[in-house]
Every structure is written in C-alpha cells, then in structure tokens.
Design a protein around this motif. Structure first.
Motif, PDB file in Angstrom:
ATOM      1  N   LEU A   1       1.046  -1.461  -0.013  1.00 26.16           N
ATOM      2  CA  LEU A   1       0.222  -0.307  -0.485  1.00 26.16           C
ATOM      3  C   LEU A   1       0.953   1.182   0.240  1.00 26.16           C
ATOM      4  CD1 LEU A   1      -3.000  -1.142   2.962  1.00 26.16           C
ATOM      5  CD2 LEU A   1      -2.793  -1.109  -0.107  1.00 26.16           C
ATOM      6  N   PHE A   2       1.932   1.445   0.837  1.00 25.29           N
ATOM      7  CA  PHE A   2       2.427   1.866   0.531  1.00 25.29           C
ATOM      8  C   PHE A   2       3.389   2.232  -1.098  1.00 25.29           C
ATOM      9  CE2 PHE A   2       7.752   3.470   1.200  1.00 25.29           C
ATOM     10  CZ  PHE A   2       6.985   5.095   1.814  1.00 25.29           C
ATOM     11  N   GLU A   3       3.653   1.849  -1.580  1.00 31.37           N
ATOM     12  CA  GLU A   3       4.082   1.448  -2.953  1.00 31.37           C
ATOM     13  C   GLU A   3       3.657   2.043  -3.956  1.00 31.37           C
ATOM     14  OE1 GLU A   3       5.371  -1.606  -6.229  1.00 31.37           O
ATOM     15  OE2 GLU A   3       5.427  -2.198  -4.206  1.00 31.37           O
ATOM     16  N   TRP A   4       1.922   1.472  -3.488  1.00 28.87           N
ATOM     17  CA  TRP A   4       0.692   2.100  -4.052  1.00 28.87           C
ATOM     18  C   TRP A   4       0.746   3.753  -4.545  1.00 28.87           C
ATOM     19  CZ3 TRP A   4      -1.850  -3.030  -3.291  1.00 28.87           C
ATOM     20  CH2 TRP A   4      -1.254  -3.958  -4.289  1.00 28.87           C
ATOM     21  N   TYR A   5       0.795   3.899  -2.787  1.00 32.49           N
ATOM     22  CA  TYR A   5       0.167   5.210  -2.499  1.00 32.49           C
ATOM     23  C   TYR A   5       1.046   6.035  -2.163  1.00 32.49           C
ATOM     24  CZ  TYR A   5      -4.339   2.877  -3.049  1.00 32.49           C
ATOM     25  OH  TYR A   5      -6.006   1.805  -3.473  1.00 32.49           O
ATOM     26  N   VAL A   6       2.244   5.846  -2.105  1.00 30.78           N
ATOM     27  CA  VAL A   6       3.523   7.379  -1.261  1.00 30.78           C
ATOM     28  C   VAL A   6       4.531   6.893  -2.652  1.00 30.78           C
ATOM     29  CG1 VAL A   6       5.040   7.626  -0.321  1.00 30.78           C
ATOM     30  CG2 VAL A   6       3.002   6.640   0.801  1.00 30.78           C
ATOM     31  N   GLU A   7       4.716   6.032  -3.072  1.00 32.96           N
ATOM     32  CA  GLU A   7       6.190   5.673  -3.898  1.00 32.96           C
ATOM     33  C   GLU A   7       5.717   6.478  -5.843  1.00 32.96           C
ATOM     34  OE1 GLU A   7       8.214   2.294  -3.363  1.00 32.96           O
ATOM     35  OE2 GLU A   7       9.748   2.967  -1.308  1.00 32.96           O
ATOM     36  N   ARG A   8       4.673   5.123  -5.871  1.00 34.75           N
ATOM     37  CA  ARG A   8       4.237   5.748  -7.554  1.00 34.75           C
ATOM     38  C   ARG A   8       4.119   6.747  -7.297  1.00 34.75           C
ATOM     39  NH1 ARG A   8       1.068  -0.377  -8.948  1.00 34.75           N
ATOM     40  NH2 ARG A   8       3.409  -1.569  -8.621  1.00 34.75           N
ATOM     41  N   PRO A   9       3.093   7.146  -6.761  1.00 36.81           N
ATOM     42  CA  PRO A   9       2.270   9.319  -7.677  1.00 36.81           C
ATOM     43  C   PRO A   9       3.432  10.059  -6.849  1.00 36.81           C
ATOM     44  CG  PRO A   9       1.166   8.074  -5.387  1.00 36.81           C
ATOM     45  CD  PRO A   9       2.150   6.824  -5.872  1.00 36.81           C
ATOM     46  N   HIS A  10       4.669   9.951  -6.201  1.00 36.62           N
ATOM     47  CA  HIS A  10       5.563  10.245  -6.814  1.00 36.62           C
ATOM     48  C   HIS A  10       7.054  10.258  -7.106  1.00 36.62           C
ATOM     49  CE1 HIS A  10       9.523  12.902  -5.064  1.00 36.62           C
ATOM     50  NE2 HIS A  10      10.259  11.864  -5.063  1.00 36.62           N
ATOM     51  N   MET A  11       6.389   9.665  -7.616  1.00 33.33           N
ATOM     52  CA  MET A  11       7.697   8.702  -9.374  1.00 33.33           C
ATOM     53  C   MET A  11       7.212   9.250 -10.699  1.00 33.33           C
ATOM     54  SD  MET A  11      10.840   6.658  -8.476  1.00 33.33           S
ATOM     55  CE  MET A  11      10.958   5.096  -9.213  1.00 33.33           C
ATOM     56  N   ASN A  12       5.879   9.731 -10.226  1.00 32.63           N
ATOM     57  CA  ASN A  12       4.607   9.938 -11.781  1.00 32.63           C
ATOM     58  C   ASN A  12       5.538  11.425 -11.591  1.00 32.63           C
ATOM     59  OD1 ASN A  12       4.154   7.307 -12.594  1.00 32.63           O
ATOM     60  ND2 ASN A  12       2.192   6.953 -11.454  1.00 32.63           N
ATOM     61  N   ARG A  13       5.224  11.778 -10.365  1.00 33.36           N
ATOM     62  CA  ARG A  13       4.799  13.421 -10.273  1.00 33.36           C
ATOM     63  C   ARG A  13       6.722  14.023 -10.974  1.00 33.36           C
ATOM     64  NH1 ARG A  13       1.729  12.744  -6.225  1.00 33.36           N
ATOM     65  NH2 ARG A  13       3.178  12.819  -4.332  1.00 33.36           N
ATOM     66  N   LYS A  14       7.513  13.123 -10.658  1.00 34.37           N
ATOM     67  CA  LYS A  14       8.926  13.375 -10.851  1.00 34.37           C
ATOM     68  C   LYS A  14      10.167  13.366 -11.489  1.00 34.37           C
ATOM     69  CE  LYS A  14      12.947  14.152  -7.368  1.00 34.37           C
ATOM     70  NZ  LYS A  14      12.613  16.059  -7.681  1.00 34.37           N
ATOM     71  N   TYR A  15       9.382  11.811 -12.107  1.00 33.48           N
ATOM     72  CA  TYR A  15      10.259  11.042 -13.343  1.00 33.48           C
ATOM     73  C   TYR A  15       8.976  11.213 -14.479  1.00 33.48           C
ATOM     74  CZ  TYR A  15      13.232  10.642  -9.252  1.00 33.48           C
ATOM     75  OH  TYR A  15      14.317  10.531  -8.823  1.00 33.48           O
ATOM     76  N   ASN A  16       9.709  11.195 -15.727  1.00 27.27           N
ATOM     77  CA  ASN A  16       9.032  11.368 -17.022  1.00 27.27           C
ATOM     78  C   ASN A  16       9.433   9.637 -17.206  1.00 27.27           C
ATOM     79  OD1 ASN A  16       8.314  13.742 -16.975  1.00 27.27           O
ATOM     80  ND2 ASN A  16       9.890  13.741 -17.687  1.00 27.27           N
ATOM     81  N   ASN A  17      10.434   8.759 -17.470  1.00 24.16           N
ATOM     82  CA  ASN A  17      10.353   7.114 -17.839  1.00 24.16           C
ATOM     83  C   ASN A  17      10.255   6.563 -17.021  1.00 24.16           C
ATOM     84  OD1 ASN A  17      13.130   8.633 -16.254  1.00 24.16           O
ATOM     85  ND2 ASN A  17      14.429   6.972 -17.321  1.00 24.16           N
ATOM     86  N   ILE A  18       8.892   6.241 -16.621  1.00 23.13           N
ATOM     87  CA  ILE A  18       8.879   5.982 -15.127  1.00 23.13           C
ATOM     88  C   ILE A  18       8.036   4.025 -16.105  1.00 23.13           C
ATOM     89  CG2 ILE A  18       6.796   4.883 -13.935  1.00 23.13           C
ATOM     90  CD1 ILE A  18       8.692   6.894 -13.146  1.00 23.13           C
ATOM     91  N   ARG A  19       8.571   2.589 -15.956  1.00 23.81           N
ATOM     92  CA  ARG A  19       8.826   1.560 -16.249  1.00 23.81           C
ATOM     93  C   ARG A  19       7.668   0.822 -15.007  1.00 23.81           C
ATOM     94  NH1 ARG A  19      13.470  -2.344 -15.621  1.00 23.81           N
ATOM     95  NH2 ARG A  19      12.741  -2.791 -13.538  1.00 23.81           N
ATOM     96  N   THR A  20       6.805   0.313 -15.951  1.00 17.67           N
ATOM     97  CA  THR A  20       5.326   0.020 -15.250  1.00 17.67           C
ATOM     98  C   THR A  20       5.475  -1.298 -15.461  1.00 17.67           C
ATOM     99  OG1 THR A  20       3.820  -0.030 -17.614  1.00 17.67           O
ATOM    100  CG2 THR A  20       3.540   2.055 -16.392  1.00 17.67           C
ATOM    101  N   VAL A  21       6.464  -1.872 -15.814  1.00 18.96           N
ATOM    102  CA  VAL A  21       6.344  -3.907 -15.630  1.00 18.96           C
ATOM    103  C   VAL A  21       7.668  -3.833 -15.250  1.00 18.96           C
ATOM    104  CG1 VAL A  21       6.486  -5.906 -16.922  1.00 18.96           C
ATOM    105  CG2 VAL A  21       4.930  -4.016 -16.958  1.00 18.96           C
ATOM    106  N   GLY A  22       8.058  -5.264 -14.198  1.00 19.43           N
ATOM    107  CA  GLY A  22       9.927  -5.053 -14.372  1.00 19.43           C
ATOM    108  C   GLY A  22       9.780  -5.579 -14.754  1.00 19.43           C
ATOM    109  N   GLY A  23      11.532  -5.668 -15.195  1.00 20.65           N
ATOM    110  CA  GLY A  23      12.306  -5.789 -15.778  1.00 20.65           C
ATOM    111  C   GLY A  23      12.378  -7.726 -16.390  1.00 20.65           C
ATOM    112  N   LEU A  24      12.282  -8.457 -15.017  1.00 12.27           N
ATOM    113  CA  LEU A  24      11.785 -10.016 -15.253  1.00 12.27           C
ATOM    114  C   LEU A  24      10.014 -10.300 -15.719  1.00 12.27           C
ATOM    115  CD1 LEU A  24      12.965 -12.757 -14.708  1.00 12.27           C
ATOM    116  CD2 LEU A  24      11.660 -12.489 -12.259  1.00 12.27           C
ATOM    117  N   ARG A  25       9.894  -8.914 -15.447  1.00 11.25           N
ATOM    118  CA  ARG A  25       8.127 -10.212 -15.727  1.00 11.25           C
ATOM    119  C   ARG A  25       8.027  -9.307 -17.583  1.00 11.25           C
ATOM    120  NH1 ARG A  25       2.676  -6.713 -13.607  1.00 11.25           N
ATOM    121  NH2 ARG A  25       0.587  -7.440 -15.065  1.00 11.25           N
TER     122      ARG A  25
END
Length: 343
Positions: free
Chosen positions: A267-291
């Motif tokens: 929940l911390f990842e979904w509601y804190v980290e991801r929104p911050h990453m979307n606001r700060k960076y442009n090249n967000i990877r939605t799917v992990g490298g392995l997946r």
C-alpha cells in the motif's frame, strides 16, 4: 525423487557454496576488472559532489543505516541503541503474547502509515521542509527518524517471532520441523541478499528517500542491479525474511502478521512511492524487467507457434491437394484400363 531430507541438505549446501563463490570471487573480480574501464558520468560526479560535500553536503561519509556505521559519539546512534535495548528487554518480561503482536503491528503502522503520510505530503507540498529553517536541517531530521523507525519495526517483528516460537509446534510434525526451519532460514537469506542488493543500487540517498526532500541534487531514474528485474524488490522479495521467520517460529499468529506487513508495504508503494515517481520522473517503467522479459519471450513463443502452425497447415493442405490429384489420376488410369479390357 529421492524422498530424502539428507539429499536436500547436501544439494542445498552445494548451492550455497556456489553462491558464496559468486559473491566472494566472481563479482569482486568483475567489479575490479570492468569498473575501472567505465568512466563515471559528469551528472553522477556532480551529484556525488553535492551530496557528500564536507561543508554543505546532505549526506555524511558514515551515515547510520540500521546499525551500520554506528558511532558511540553520535547522539542519534546512542539513542537508537537504547531504544533497541528496551525493546529487547520486553521479551524477558512475562507479558501476554498479544502484547508482542501489537508491538510489531504498531511499529509497522508507524513506518508505512505515519512516515508514509509524511512522505506523501512532502512530495505534494514540501510539507516537511517548511517546518525547518533549511532543506539540509529537514533532511537530517528525517534521516534520523526514518532509520530509527525502520530498525525498530524489523526488530519488533523478529522479537515477536522469537517470543511466539515453539519448537514442538503442532503446526509441523517432528520429522519436518528441521526441514521447515532450514527452508525458513533460506527465505531469510534471500531477504538479506535482496536488501543488500537494493541498497547497493540506490545508495544512502535512495535509502532515505532523498529525492522527496532535496531539490538541488541531479536525479535520474535508472534501472540497474536488482532493479533490472524487479521494479520494487523491497515490497516483494524483501519480505521473504518475514515469511521465513514465521515458518521458523512454528506459530499460527506469525503468518498473518507477515501478510499484513507485506500488504502495508505494498500500500505504501502504491499510494506514496508510485505517485511521487510519476510526478518527478518521466521514464517510469510500469512492468518489471523480469516480467517484461517473460512477456517478450511469451510473445515470441506464441509468434513462433503461430508460424509453425501456419506452415504445418500449408504443408498439410499441399499434401492433401497432391493426394487428391494422385487419387484422381489413379481413378482415371483405372477407368482407362477397364475400357481397354472391354474392347
């Protein structure tokens, strides 16, 4: 296949020796050989100069990470050890089991709920920095609080598992108890490896969520180390140790605590980290490298199967056409032969 615990233990020891060879021989050799061949980018040099400047830097050379770099002359380090000592002494006091369960859950709520709220508000409105005279002072205060809470959260879970552990547990039979303990220890080992790999990739600045607080340090989103394969290893494989300790404890209560802790981290990842990453960076990877690689290989496999199927169908169709033509020629030959005999 052998149905033998002994064979499992021998193969496990062999695998661990291979990993030890990789960690202590191969990886150091690779780092020593190839790191010297690659130049550090200018942005990274500038970033390191700002972060570790002796007068105005945001990070020290020996930041307290859990208990790493402990210095007895530093007040925050001493206070952390005092808190850890008090928490550990609670195990030796005759307290009900639910006290230790509540203690572990409260620290988890403080970490992912309380500090998650601080990070969320800081990302949105610079909420934390506004309460201090300078950005550096705000970050220094945050580093101390964050490391203290992380350390106490992990310790409280470990102590809860220790207090609730039962070697003669009814959860596992006597024959499988040692096997389960070994499996739990393997999960703890995976957790340690993932944690160290994550820290090696993000460094002190990433460990303290520095990009939430510090604006004048060049930042860029890169996927190296363990992040080549997983977007957020801390909230996935980073909880193997919690499940491992739950197995080793043999207590019914520890598994729900591990699941709740993992869910809180997600929940911390979904509601804190991801929104911050979307606001700060442009090249967000939605799917992990392995997946992503698995999806790519799956798509390639489906494409190959489709091509093979199409080739097979064309071949079968050509064969059927040839068989039909051959049958027709045979019938014609048969008819001509019959006509000749009648004449």
């Amino acid at each position: 296949m052998a149905k033998s615990h002994t064979v499992f233990y021998v193969s496990l020891v062999g695998h661990l020796l291979q990993l030890a060879f990789l960690v202590f021989v191969e990886n150091p050799h690779i780092d020593k050989t190839y790191s010297a061949m690659s130049e550090i980018p200018e942005d990274e040099k500038k970033r390191q100069a700002i972060l570790y400047d002796e007068e105005s830097g945001y990070l020290g050379k020996k930041e307290l990470i859990l208990l790493k770099n402990f210095t007895w002359t530093r007040g925050t380090d001493v206070m952390l050890v005092i808190l850890l000592t008090y928490s550990t002494l609670l195990v030796f006091i005759d307290l009900p089991w639910y006290f230790h369960v509540g203690h572990a859950l409260v620290w988890r709520v403080v970490l992912n709920g309380g500090l998650g709220f601080v990070l969320d508000q800081q990302s949105k409105s610079n909420w934390w920095n506004k309460r201090f005279r300078s950005q550096q002072e705000a970050f220094d205060s945050w580093k101390s609080i964050y490391n203290t809470v992380v350390t106490l959260t992990n310790l409280s879970y470990f102590l809860c598992a220790w207090k609730l552990s039962e070697w003669d547990s009814s959860v596992f039979g006597a024959d499988s108890r040692l096997l389960v303990t070994v499996m739990g220890a393997c999960l703890v080992g995976i957790n340690i490896y993932v944690t160290l790999s994550s820290y090696e990739s993000v460094g002190d600045f990433g460990y303290f969520y520095g990009d939430f607080f510090v604006a004048d340090v060049p930042t860029s989103l890169t996927y190296n180390g363990i992040y080549r394969y997983l977007n957020n290893p801390d909230s996935s494989l980073g909880f193997c140790g919690y499940y491992g300790l739950a197995l080793m404890s043999g207590s019914f209560a520890m598994l729900p605590i591990a699941i709740l802790s993992n869910a809180a981290s997600k929940l911390f990842e979904w509601y804190v980290e991801r929104p911050h990453m979307n606001r700060k960076y442009n090249n967000i990877r939605t799917v992990g490298g392995l997946r992503s690689e698995m999806k790519k290989k799956s798509a390639e496999l489906r494409s190959t199967v489709a091509r093979k199927k199409a080739t097979y169908e064309r071949s079968m169709q050509a064969l059927q056409t040839k068989l039909d033509k051959t049958k027709q020629e045979y019938d014609q030959f048969k008819q001509r032969t019959k006509t000749n005999k009648s004449e």
